[in-house]
Design a protein around this motif. Structure first.
Motif, short mmCIF file in Angstrom:
data_model
loop_
_atom_site.label_atom_id
_atom_site.label_comp_id
_atom_site.label_asym_id
_atom_site.label_seq_id
_atom_site.Cartn_x
_atom_site.Cartn_y
_atom_site.Cartn_z
N SER A 114 0.82 -1.22 0.00
CA SER A 114 0.00 0.00 0.00
C SER A 114 0.85 1.26 0.00
O SER A 114 0.46 2.28 -0.59
CB SER A 114 -0.94 0.00 1.21
N ARG A 118 -6.66 6.00 -1.85
CA ARG A 118 -7.19 4.76 -1.26
C ARG A 118 -6.13 4.05 -0.43
O ARG A 118 -6.40 3.58 0.68
CB ARG A 118 -7.69 3.84 -2.37
N ALA A 140 -5.67 2.96 3.38
CA ALA A 140 -5.47 1.55 3.71
C ALA A 140 -4.37 1.35 4.73
O ALA A 140 -4.39 0.37 5.49
CB ALA A 140 -5.16 0.76 2.44
N ILE A 193 -3.93 3.03 7.39
CA ILE A 193 -4.55 3.13 8.73
C ILE A 193 -5.16 1.79 9.13
O ILE A 193 -4.99 1.31 10.26
CB ILE A 193 -5.61 4.25 8.74
N GLY A 194 -5.86 1.16 8.19
CA GLY A 194 -6.45 -0.14 8.50
C GLY A 194 -5.42 -1.23 8.73
O GLY A 194 -5.58 -2.08 9.63
N LEU A 195 -4.34 -1.24 7.97
CA LEU A 195 -3.30 -2.24 8.16
C LEU A 195 -2.58 -2.04 9.49
O LEU A 195 -2.19 -3.03 10.14
CB LEU A 195 -2.31 -2.17 7.00
N SER A 196 -2.40 -0.80 9.89
CA SER A 196 -1.78 -0.56 11.20
C SER A 196 -2.68 -1.03 12.33
O SER A 196 -2.19 -1.53 13.36
CB SER A 196 -1.48 0.94 11.36
N ALA A 197 -3.99 -0.90 12.17
CA ALA A 197 -4.91 -1.38 13.20
C ALA A 197 -5.00 -2.89 13.22
O ALA A 197 -5.37 -3.49 14.25
CB ALA A 197 -6.30 -0.78 12.96
N ALA A 198 -4.63 -3.57 12.11
CA ALA A 198 -4.69 -5.04 12.07
C ALA A 198 -3.49 -5.69 12.74
O ALA A 198 -3.54 -6.90 13.02
CB ALA A 198 -4.79 -5.52 10.63
N PRO A 248 -1.26 1.10 16.81
CA PRO A 248 -2.23 1.88 16.02
C PRO A 248 -2.42 3.30 16.53
O PRO A 248 -2.65 4.22 15.74
CB PRO A 248 -3.53 1.06 16.15
N ASN A 262 -0.11 8.40 9.85
CA ASN A 262 -0.99 7.87 8.81
C ASN A 262 -2.05 8.88 8.40
O ASN A 262 -2.41 8.98 7.22
CB ASN A 262 -1.65 6.59 9.30
N SER A 284 -2.47 10.64 4.73
CA SER A 284 -3.79 10.58 4.11
C SER A 284 -4.28 11.97 3.74
O SER A 284 -4.92 12.16 2.69
CB SER A 284 -4.78 9.90 5.05
#
Length: 497
Positions: free
Chosen positions: A361, A400, A404, A406-411, A423, A430, A434
């Motif tokens: 990403s 996009r 993404a 941000i979501g990968l860091s939260a995962a 996160p 992040n 963005s």
């Protein structure tokens, strides 16, 4: 007194009949019968007379004026357009003349005159002489009083003759050098320049980034740190990257020569031969894959070989065929951290895929922002890039994948790779990238693309560093029974602070 029938009424203006003439009845049998009855009943009335010739002439003139006032201007405009279209212009006349000459004299051919050597102006030659000539002033010793005037005059003449001789000697080499500079010269390879040339051939900065991401993947693995394995994995990954970059430059020589960004590469300038470039790529790729497969583990060696194939045989030709090359190149950049993880653990886990996803990403805002400022270069070189053919898609994809991240860091804490502080700490950086991605999507100018590109340069190292500091220690995983191999004593060696 007998009443006479009025003359034929003429209604020229305000009449329903535009001609203003009372028309006669039909000249058939029925009409004649009606006239006979009229004549019998009204015998005392006179037969109607035709209008005089002057009235007919007036009607004709009025009709012409009425029609001409409406149609003549439009007809004049039409005639003007037709005449202007049919006129022969000067350029068309020259074209016809050239066609006639070439058809009548088929033996004619265009001959290019040889370019004469440029005459250097005297002022320019004087400037070159001033730059090349070095005058050394010496302090002459004081001559004794008893020295004769003849000796002094001879010494002065010698001093004047020496500068004249020096200037004559300096004029000839200067002219020779200027002529040599204007001619083609064969590039000679020096051993002193070879390391720098090979470094540019292998794209040393990109290779350093690849090795650093592989090292980050090795450091994030939930196993004890082994220095020997780490060095072998880093060296093998670097050699594989050098081989892939060298082969890429070998294939793109005719296209790189058309771009300002790549026209100074070694193969384009002819500083090294293509054979030497291929030999260098082979001498880097074969030992690199051997180190990864034999010194680390076969899985890492297979990933390295697959990455070289993907970069040289898929990504490089796709750059001139489809915009899908950007996604293929993102996969190539996402494999090195996976190689680092597999070098440490020997298996593909969720953590390896997460690190690969972060690198995947991150490359879209990084490369799309870079290619936005190089659209002219890419179009001149014939490369099919999103920034050239699909500018709207280029900006949307960059935004996009910024989101993404941000979501990968939260995962990461969900997959038990980092703690929940990661996160939270990574959220500001992040959000900032963005925001720059949104500015790039909205403004679509060089300023916003440059800001996003330079932000991506420090965003990735900072994100990996924060991820490493928030990594879960091996001891915690050992207590939870999640460590796959190794004893409790090996886990104690890398307890994090």
């Amino acid at each position: 007194m007998v009443e006479t029938a009025p003359a034929w009424p003429l209604r020229l203006r305000g009449s329903a009949d535009p001609e203003g003439v009372w028309r006669s009845r039909r000249e058939d049998g029925g009409a004649r019968a009606v006239r006979g009855e009229r004549r019998s009943s009204r015998g005392h009335e006179r037969r109607p007379q035709l209008p005089p010739p002057r009235a007919l002439a007036g009607l004709f003139v009025w009709r012409l004026r009425n029609i001409g006032a409406r149609q003549i201007p439009s007809r004049f405009v039409h005639l003007y357009h037709v005449a202007s279209n049919r006129l022969i212009t000067f350029q068309y006349f020259n074209f016809l003349k050239r066609m006639y000459v070439t058809q009548c004299n088929k033996d004619l051919s265009q001959r290019a005159k040889p370019k004469s050597d440029s005459i250097v102006s005297p002022f320019h030659e004087l400037q070159q002489l001033d730059q090349e000539k070095k005058v050394v002033h010496k302090i002459s010793s004081v001559s004794p009083v008893h020295q004769s005037w003849s000796e002094m005059s001879s010494r002065n003449e010698l001093r004047e003759m020496k500068p004249a001789a020096e200037t004559e000697d300096s004029v000839i080499p200067g002219g020779a050098e200027s002529k040599e500079d204007r001619q083609w010269k064969e590039m000679k390879l020096r051993l002193d320049d070879l390391p720098g040339i090979l470094a540019r051939l292998s794209k040393i900065k990109l290779t350093a980034l690849v090795v650093s991401t592989a090292s980050a993947g090795f450091a994030m693995a939930p196993v004890p740190f082994e220095l020997t394995c780490f060095l072998l994995a880093s060296l093998g990954t670097g050699l594989a990257s050098c081989a892939a970059n060298s082969i890429n430059q070998f294939f793109e020589v005719p296209f790189d020569s058309n771009m300002n960004r790549t026209k100074n590469r070694p193969l384009v300038r002819g500083q090294i031969s293509p054979l030497l470039a291929v030999c260098f790529a082979a001498s880097c790729g074969i030992p690199g894959i051997a180190l990864l497969a034999l010194g680390v583990n076969p899985l890492t060696g297979a990933l390295g070989a697959f990455n070289i194939f993907l970069y040289t045989c898929c990504y490089t030709p796709l750059k001139r065929m489809s915009i899908a090359n950007t996604w293929v190149g993102a996969v190539v950049g996402a494999i090195p951290p996976v190689m680092g993880w597999t070098a440490a653990t020997g298996s593909l886990d969720a953590g390896a895929l997460l690190l690969g996803g972060i690198l995947y990403s991150w490359q879209f805002p990084h490369f799309n922002a870079l290619s936005w400022g190089l659209r002219e270069d890419y179009s001149r070189g014939g490369y099919c890039m999103m920034s050239v053919t699909h500018p709207g898609l280029c900006r949307r994809v960059a935004l996009r994948h910024c989101l993404a991240l941000i979501g990968l860091s939260a995962a990461a804490p969900v997959l038990n790779i980092t703690t929940w502080t990661f996160p939270v700490i990574s959220l500001p950086i992040n959000l900032y990238i963005s925001y720059l991605g949104f500015r790039f999507y909205r403004d679509a100018d060089r300023s916003s693309s440059r800001k996003l590109f330079f932000c991506s340069l420090w965003h990735l190292p900072m994100l990996l560093l924060v991820m490493f500091t928030c990594k879960k220690s091996v001891l915690e995983k050992e207590d939870k029974g999640e460590l796959r191999g190794g004893s409790h004593e090996m886990a104690m060696e890398i307890r994090l602070p």
